[in-house]
Scaffold this motif. Structure first.
Motif, PDB file in Angstrom:
ATOM      1  N   ALA A  66      38.345  43.835  39.644  1.00 64.98           N
ATOM      2  CA  ALA A  66      39.615  43.262  40.094  1.00 64.98           C
ATOM      3  C   ALA A  66      39.726  41.790  39.698  1.00 64.98           C
ATOM      4  O   ALA A  66      40.766  41.351  39.209  1.00 64.98           O
ATOM      5  CB  ALA A  66      39.763  43.425  41.605  1.00 64.98           C
ATOM      6  N   VAL A  67      38.660  41.026  39.893  1.00 61.47           N
ATOM      7  CA  VAL A  67      38.670  39.602  39.516  1.00 61.47           C
ATOM      8  C   VAL A  67      38.834  39.473  38.004  1.00 61.47           C
ATOM      9  O   VAL A  67      39.618  38.656  37.514  1.00 61.47           O
ATOM     10  CB  VAL A  67      37.389  38.888  40.007  1.00 61.47           C
ATOM     11  CG1 VAL A  67      37.279  37.492  39.415  1.00 61.47           C
ATOM     12  CG2 VAL A  67      37.375  38.819  41.526  1.00 61.47           C
ATOM     13  N   HIS A  68      38.136  40.300  37.260  1.00 59.07           N
ATOM     14  CA  HIS A  68      38.220  40.259  35.799  1.00 59.07           C
ATOM     15  C   HIS A  68      39.626  40.620  35.303  1.00 59.07           C
ATOM     16  O   HIS A  68      40.151  39.977  34.394  1.00 59.07           O
ATOM     17  CB  HIS A  68      37.184  41.194  35.182  1.00 59.07           C
ATOM     18  CG  HIS A  68      37.207  41.216  33.693  1.00 59.07           C
ATOM     19  ND1 HIS A  68      36.743  40.171  32.928  1.00 59.07           N
ATOM     20  CD2 HIS A  68      37.683  42.148  32.833  1.00 59.07           C
ATOM     21  CE1 HIS A  68      36.910  40.456  31.653  1.00 59.07           C
ATOM     22  NE2 HIS A  68      37.481  41.657  31.573  1.00 59.07           N
ATOM     23  N   SER A  69      40.242  41.633  35.896  1.00 56.04           N
ATOM     24  CA  SER A  69      41.546  42.101  35.412  1.00 56.04           C
ATOM     25  C   SER A  69      42.663  41.107  35.676  1.00 56.04           C
ATOM     26  O   SER A  69      43.609  41.024  34.909  1.00 56.04           O
ATOM     27  CB  SER A  69      41.900  43.455  36.023  1.00 56.04           C
ATOM     28  OG  SER A  69      42.287  43.314  37.369  1.00 56.04           O
ATOM     29  N   ASN A  70      42.574  40.358  36.754  1.00 54.73           N
ATOM     30  CA  ASN A  70      43.667  39.469  37.121  1.00 54.73           C
ATOM     31  C   ASN A  70      43.371  38.010  36.831  1.00 54.73           C
ATOM     32  O   ASN A  70      44.290  37.224  36.660  1.00 54.73           O
ATOM     33  CB  ASN A  70      44.016  39.654  38.595  1.00 54.73           C
ATOM     34  CG  ASN A  70      45.418  39.221  38.914  1.00 54.73           C
ATOM     35  OD1 ASN A  70      46.296  39.209  38.059  1.00 54.73           O
ATOM     36  ND2 ASN A  70      45.636  38.857  40.150  1.00 54.73           N
ATOM     37  N   GLY A  71      42.097  37.632  36.830  1.00 53.32           N
ATOM     38  CA  GLY A  71      41.744  36.243  36.609  1.00 53.32           C
ATOM     39  C   GLY A  71      42.043  35.344  37.797  1.00 53.32           C
ATOM     40  O   GLY A  71      41.939  34.120  37.690  1.00 53.32           O
ATOM     41  N   LEU A  72      42.423  35.922  38.902  1.00 53.55           N
ATOM     42  CA  LEU A  72      42.696  35.153  40.118  1.00 53.55           C
ATOM     43  C   LEU A  72      41.504  35.244  41.058  1.00 53.55           C
ATOM     44  O   LEU A  72      40.695  36.168  40.965  1.00 53.55           O
ATOM     45  CB  LEU A  72      43.943  35.701  40.820  1.00 53.55           C
ATOM     46  CG  LEU A  72      45.269  35.508  40.087  1.00 53.55           C
ATOM     47  CD1 LEU A  72      46.394  36.248  40.813  1.00 53.55           C
ATOM     48  CD2 LEU A  72      45.605  34.032  39.971  1.00 53.55           C
ATOM     49  N   SER A  87      39.211  36.069  44.230  1.00 56.85           N
ATOM     50  CA  SER A  87      39.198  37.234  45.111  1.00 56.85           C
ATOM     51  C   SER A  87      39.530  36.789  46.528  1.00 56.85           C
ATOM     52  O   SER A  87      39.152  35.707  46.960  1.00 56.85           O
ATOM     53  CB  SER A  87      37.836  37.923  45.074  1.00 56.85           C
ATOM     54  OG  SER A  87      36.830  37.030  45.473  1.00 56.85           O
ATOM     55  N   ILE A  88      40.289  37.606  47.201  1.00 65.01           N
ATOM     56  CA  ILE A  88      40.624  37.390  48.607  1.00 65.01           C
ATOM     57  C   ILE A  88      40.095  38.604  49.345  1.00 65.01           C
ATOM     58  O   ILE A  88      40.480  39.732  49.050  1.00 65.01           O
ATOM     59  CB  ILE A  88      42.145  37.256  48.814  1.00 65.01           C
ATOM     60  CG1 ILE A  88      42.689  36.070  48.037  1.00 65.01           C
ATOM     61  CG2 ILE A  88      42.472  37.160  50.299  1.00 65.01           C
ATOM     62  CD1 ILE A  88      44.204  35.974  48.045  1.00 65.01           C
ATOM     63  N   ASN A 111      32.063  32.552  41.017  1.00 63.59           N
ATOM     64  CA  ASN A 111      33.006  33.253  40.142  1.00 63.59           C
ATOM     65  C   ASN A 111      34.081  33.969  40.946  1.00 63.59           C
ATOM     66  O   ASN A 111      35.239  34.031  40.524  1.00 63.59           O
ATOM     67  CB  ASN A 111      32.280  34.247  39.233  1.00 63.59           C
ATOM     68  CG  ASN A 111      31.526  33.559  38.122  1.00 63.59           C
ATOM     69  OD1 ASN A 111      31.832  32.439  37.739  1.00 63.59           O
ATOM     70  ND2 ASN A 111      30.526  34.255  37.592  1.00 63.59           N
ATOM     71  N   ALA A 112      33.721  34.516  42.078  1.00 64.79           N
ATOM     72  CA  ALA A 112      34.692  35.195  42.923  1.00 64.79           C
ATOM     73  C   ALA A 112      35.697  34.219  43.505  1.00 64.79           C
ATOM     74  O   ALA A 112      36.836  34.593  43.798  1.00 64.79           O
ATOM     75  CB  ALA A 112      33.975  35.952  44.039  1.00 64.79           C
ATOM     76  N   GLU A 113      35.307  32.959  43.676  1.00 62.34           N
ATOM     77  CA  GLU A 113      36.196  31.946  44.230  1.00 62.34           C
ATOM     78  C   GLU A 113      37.206  31.433  43.206  1.00 62.34           C
ATOM     79  O   GLU A 113      38.170  30.791  43.555  1.00 62.34           O
ATOM     80  CB  GLU A 113      35.395  30.771  44.793  1.00 62.34           C
ATOM     81  CG  GLU A 113      34.603  31.139  46.024  1.00 62.34           C
ATOM     82  CD  GLU A 113      33.690  30.029  46.498  1.00 62.34           C
ATOM     83  OE1 GLU A 113      33.488  29.035  45.758  1.00 62.34           O
ATOM     84  OE2 GLU A 113      33.171  30.140  47.608  1.00 62.34           O
ATOM     85  N   ARG A 114      36.955  31.666  41.925  1.00 66.13           N
ATOM     86  CA  ARG A 114      37.885  31.173  40.894  1.00 66.13           C
ATOM     87  C   ARG A 114      39.152  31.950  40.848  1.00 66.13           C
ATOM     88  O   ARG A 114      39.326  33.030  41.139  1.00 66.13           O
ATOM     89  CB  ARG A 114      37.223  31.241  39.513  1.00 66.13           C
ATOM     90  CG  ARG A 114      36.218  30.178  39.351  1.00 66.13           C
ATOM     91  CD  ARG A 114      35.801  30.117  37.924  1.00 66.13           C
ATOM     92  NE  ARG A 114      34.356  29.970  37.940  1.00 66.13           N
ATOM     93  CZ  ARG A 114      33.602  30.137  36.918  1.00 66.13           C
ATOM     94  NH1 ARG A 114      34.110  30.497  35.780  1.00 66.13           N
ATOM     95  NH2 ARG A 114      32.321  29.959  36.990  1.00 66.13           N
TER      96      ARG A 114
END
Length: 146
Positions: free
Chosen positions: A101-107, A109-110, A143-146
């Motif tokens: 999910a993080v990779h696909s959106n680049g936003l 993670s929440i 990375n998850a916070e980016r």
């Protein structure tokens, strides 16, 4: 017809009389609404208990998330997190789905957890720490916070 759910303490499985294994729903559909069409749902706004449907819509409308980058991770509340991993690979799957999910959106993670899901998510973080070296764990969280 009588249906019965049995727990076999040796197998650590729940089965009904037809030996159908029970698992939670999967994905966003499993968290968007609770028991649509049931008697209790008629008491909720719009005749459906929209557990997280409103949050999914808000994330899409206001922060740019879409269905491909929002992941629902329902779990079998009857089992402890270590048994979920042992039986279904749940924690490993959770890690992979968050990364995708993080990779696909680049936003960033929440993470949203509710009730016992908070404990499952905390267990996941400790499990992740034990799976990765400390520095890799820190990098993963950053990375998850980016």
């Amino acid at each position: 017809a009588k249906h019965q759910l049995d727990f076999d303490g040796t197998e650590e499985e729940f089965e009904n009389s037809t030996h159908c294994k029970l698992r939670p729903g999967d994905g966003l559909d499993a968290i968007s609404s609770l028991a649509p069409g049931s008697v209790s749902s008629n008491l909720a706004l719009g005749s459906t208990n929209t557990v997280y449907a409103w949050l999914i819509q808000w994330l899409a409308d206001n922060l740019g998330y879409d269905v491909s980058s929002i992941v629902g991770l329902p779990y079998d509340w009857r089992l402890s997190p270590d048994k979920l991993e042992e039986r279904d690979g749940f924690l490993t799957l959770m890690k992979k789905r968050i990364e995708a999910a993080v990779h696909s959106n680049g936003l960033p993670s929440i993470m949203v957890a509710h009730s016992m899901g908070n404990l499952v998510f905390r267990y996941f973080l400790e499990w992740l720490r034990s799976q990765l070296r400390e520095e890799a764990y820190s990098r993963y969280v950053q990375n998850a916070e980016r």
